[in-house]
Design an enzyme around this catalytic site. Structure first.
Site, PDB file in Angstrom:
ATOM      1  N   TYR B 137      20.821  38.192  37.291  1.00  0.00           N
ATOM      2  CA  TYR B 137      20.839  36.763  36.952  1.00  0.00           C
ATOM      3  C   TYR B 137      21.266  35.919  38.155  1.00  0.00           C
ATOM      4  CZ  TYR B 137      20.292  37.297  31.845  1.00  0.00           C
ATOM      5  OH  TYR B 137      19.826  37.540  30.597  1.00  0.00           O
ATOM      6  N   GLU B 252      26.349  38.479  25.350  1.00  0.00           N
ATOM      7  CA  GLU B 252      27.324  38.840  26.371  1.00  0.00           C
ATOM      8  C   GLU B 252      28.633  38.079  26.146  1.00  0.00           C
ATOM      9  OE1 GLU B 252      26.179  37.922  30.369  1.00  0.00           O
ATOM     10  OE2 GLU B 252      27.859  39.031  31.227  1.00  0.00           O
TER      11      GLU B 252
END
Lengths: 378, 397
Positions: B137, B252
């Site tokens: 990411y 997450e």
């Protein structure tokens, strides 16, 4: 039990929200304050509470109440808090009823009809010091004839001067610090030797210092068993603490909502002040704390309703968390309102005052954090 | 499938019996260090026979991902059954048979956005621990502002050619595949990012570990130099990778936000009192620390109630969609505070960086590691921004 309101509870919340905001918003408190209302609350409003069924929430169906629980009482208390509504609901229908539920049928038959109809107001004569110390109750109740003779002083009795009866905690044996030897009594307001001195508090409520000078009560004034009052007192304290925590969450939410609205309207430096990240972050932090406090209160209420032994710790967690969080909400509220937040004309100051009084009621955040530590053995 | 109370009671006793038979005693001890955890993957090796036996027994039953459908390698447990499974695991202190970003992060995203072929192929691999995944990411210039990412995938008809750099890729040097956010359209900041999966052995991929203040680190820098990615390795729609990433970040954040609760002990103060000792009246022998611990225990128990409420609300679809941001903020801040108190309570013992008794500096290393909790997965400041904008509706937020 899932941690959100079921359909019936959501309906109760809707009707409580509409009723309380409609009949007794902050302007109601302001009017009572301005006219220096003797009792600090309107008896007519208490009657309306009864018509809504609220006064009987914790009274069993057997005793003609609604037979609901602390979650439902908390729903009403949160709306009372949000609107700063002066009412004997917490002392009478929550803490008082919980104590009487632990007592005998005769006392319930004597007091519940008046509570259900909104005619009876109860005062809680527990405190003997400026800080909440229920384990240090020392007031004496000596055996005398068929009953007892009470001598001593109680303080911070909310609505004490206008109450029809007082729930009094006194010692029939032992000394301060013992859990055995406590006895709780119902004492009617016109008992000989009973004198009350009313005081207006910072939040415009009225509390009394009550002096007992050889006040005689019959044996049937005892709630529960002689010398075994700790259980009754615990029921009263659990209900009062969880209830005041719920009311605090209402006060904090009301202050936060008012402040968030203000941030969306007030311009400075050519911008809405709500655009400033410094204020956004503090407000978002406050929101997060309020949600956590609300969850802690709901958990405590659910455990109380289940008769779960973990309720004791969670009630103190709830009162401590709600106390700290609402303190933050009202301080941020006044600060973010700026100068206008310091004026009597604006309502935000009323929230700060009510928070201070409710925080002190039945133990502040430090008292309850200390209690949590004790219960965990450190 | 409906769960009647009787069925669930039977289910619980079946699970209990199965665990009794299949979970070795060594796998019922608290996890002490990195190699107590089995991460799977092509190069994985087991620490001991017990770890291997436990993992294989669970794979055979679909218990590594018990709530996934059987077709994808799970056991097809209903939510009620899955709760019992977790409770029974917790009751005996069983270690997870497999730790995996595939299970926690990619799996839920694939279940939601993947094609049937992708689900069958990748989810089964994840369930069997065959492929170890990492997450691509963040980039050096795109941390909290993730949509500014620059790694570019050029469309070459039947494949993309990816060039760029990622950072904070956990375990990139040990992983087999990456799930990666790649810009596939330079014009649209938000709707120009795609979610690609590819093999870390593809030519052009290289990694370099990053050492942290805790002295070690799972993190790496990861470089892509003309990496060829086939077209069927995209999850979700072209240029709509942000939807997948946001969904995955939600999972997450839920996972990270649980951190403030510690190891399930109800009271940090009670634990620390045993180390520091108590005075004559039974109070922890350091009044200021005792007060801080009491406040912390209040906060932790209140947060625990919030976590329970959060889960109940999510299940009933009653929660605000931005609630995970609030949980992430509150949970990670609480966890940092927890480790500050643990360090303060440990005194000079907690300072030991290298010794057998200190378990090789476990305390200070963990304390330093927790400082990343409020940075990774979105900083606390970004969480507060999201609350301001999406929940409180503050202007210009």
């Amino acid at each position: 039990m899932p941690m959100y309101l079921n359909e019936d509870q959501a309906m109760l919340q809707d009707s409580a929200r509409e009723f309380i905001a409609g009949e007794a918003p902050v302007s109601h408190l302001r009017a009572l304050r301005d006219e220096n209302c003797k009792d600090g609350f309107r008896h007519a409003l208490w009657k309306q509470f009864a018509e809504m069924g609220f006064t009987g929430i914790l009274i069993s169906e057997e005793d003609d109440g609604l037979g609901l629980g602390h979650v439902e009482a908390g729903i009403v208390l949160e709306e009372i808090g949000r609107n700063l509504t002066p009412s004997p609901f917490l002392t009478t229908s929550v803490a008082g009823v919980s104590a009487l539920n632990a007592g005998g049928k005769a006392l319930r038959e004597k007091y519940f009809p008046g509570i259900l109809s909104g005619d009876t107001v109860l005062g809680l004569a527990i405190e003997e010091r400026a800080k909440h110390r229920p384990d240090q109750i020392a007031m004496a109740a000596e055996r005398s004839g068929n009953g007892f003779k009470l001598n001593g002083k109680k303080t911070f009795v909310i609505h004490g001067a206008s109450a029809d009866a007082l729930i009094v905690a006194a010692r029939t044996a032992g000394s301060a610090g013992d859990s055995e030897g406590l006895t709780l009594f119902m004492v009617d307001k016109d008992a000989a030797g009973l004198s009350t001195e009313a005081t207006r508090l910072v939040d415009s409520s009225v509390a009394a210092a009550v002096t007992f000078d050889n006040v005689e009560v019959d044996a049937d004034a005892v709630i529960g068993e002689v010398d075994q009052g700790q259980d009754v007192l615990d029921a009263l304290l659990h209900a009062g603490r969880a209830g005041s925590a719920a009311e605090l969450v209402g006060v904090g939410s009301g202050a936060m909502d008012m402040t968030v609205d203000y941030l969306k309207q007030r311009k400075q430096f050519g911008k809405l002040i709500g655009e400033f990240q410094a204020l956004q972050h503090r407000t978002s932090h406050l929101y997060s704390e309020m949600e956590i406090a609300r969850a802690a209160v709901m958990k405590a209420q659910q455990l109380l309703d289940q008769g779960n032994e973990g309720a004791d710790v969670m009630v103190s967690v709830a009162k401590a968390k709600a106390g700290r969080t609402t303190g933050l909400a009202v301080r941020e509220g006044v600060q973010m309102h700026g100068g206008i937040g310091m004026t009597d004309e604006y309502d935000i100051g009323f929230y700060m005052k009510r928070d201070r009084a409710l925080n002190e009621f039945m133990g502040d955040a430090n008292y309850h954090a200390n209690r949590v530590a004790r219960m965990h053995g450190y | 499938m409906s769960d009647t109370q009787i069925d669930l009671e039977q289910f619980r006793s079946d699970i209990r019996a199965w665990l009794e038979e299949n979970c070795p005693q060594e796998m019922r001890q608290p996890v002490k260090g990195e190699d107590d955890v089995y991460w799977g993957g092509r190069n994985a090796s087991f620490k001991n026979d017990a770890q291997k036996a436990w993992f294989e027994a669970c794979v055979a039953k679909g218990y590594t991902v018990a709530d996934w459908p059987k077709a994808y390698g799970g056991a097809g447990f209903t939510p009620a059954q899955n709760k019992i499974w977790k409770q029974e695991m917790a009751r005996i202190g069983a270690r997870p048979p497999l730790s995996s970003f595939g299970i926690w992060m990619l799996g839920p995203a694939l279940l939601h956005f993947g094609t049937e072929e992708q689900k069958v192929h990748y989810l089964n691999q994840i369930a069997r621990g065959e492929i170890r995944w990492c997450q691509g990411y963040s980039e050096p210039g795109s941390g909290s502002d993730l949509v500014s990412l620059q790694t570019f995938g050029e469309d070459k008809g039947d494949h993309w050619v990816v060039n760029g750099q990622k950072i904070w890729t956990s375990y990139a040097d040990k992983c087999d595949w990456i799930f990666c956010l790649v810009r596939t359209n330079k014009e649209d900041k938000y709707r120009g990012i795609s979610f690609l999966l590819f093999d870390m052995e593809t030519p052009g991929v290289s990694t370099k570990p990053i050492k942290l203040i805790s002295g070690n680190s799972p993190f790496c820098e990861t470089f892509f130099d003309n990496v060829v990615v086939p077209k069927d390795q995209i999850v979700g729609e072209l240029n709509r990778g942000w939807d997948v990433a946001k969904y995955l970040l939600g999972h997450e954040r839920e996972m990270i936000s649980g951190g403030g609760l510690g190891d399930g002990a109800p009271s940090l103060g009670a634990k620390i009192a045993k180390v520091i000792g108590t005075d004559d009246s039974g109070n922890l022998d350091d009044p200021m620390l005792r007060a801080q611990l009491a406040q912390f225990d209040v906060d932790a128990l209140a947060f625990k109630a919030m976590a329970e409420k959060f889960v109940d609300e999510m299940k009933a679809r009653k929660g605000h969609p931005a609630k995970p941001n609030m949980m992430k903020y509150a949970g990670t801040e609480l966890n940092k505070q927890r480790h500050e108190l643990i360090m303060a309570s440990g005194g000079s013992d907690a300072l030991e960086w290298e010794s057998e008794t200190s378990n090789h500096g476990a305390k200070p290393r963990t304390w330093l590691r927790t400082k990343a909790n409020s940075i990774e997965g979105g900083t606390s400041e970004v969480m507060l921004n999201v609350i301001s904008k999406r929940i409180l509706d503050l202007p210009g937020a």
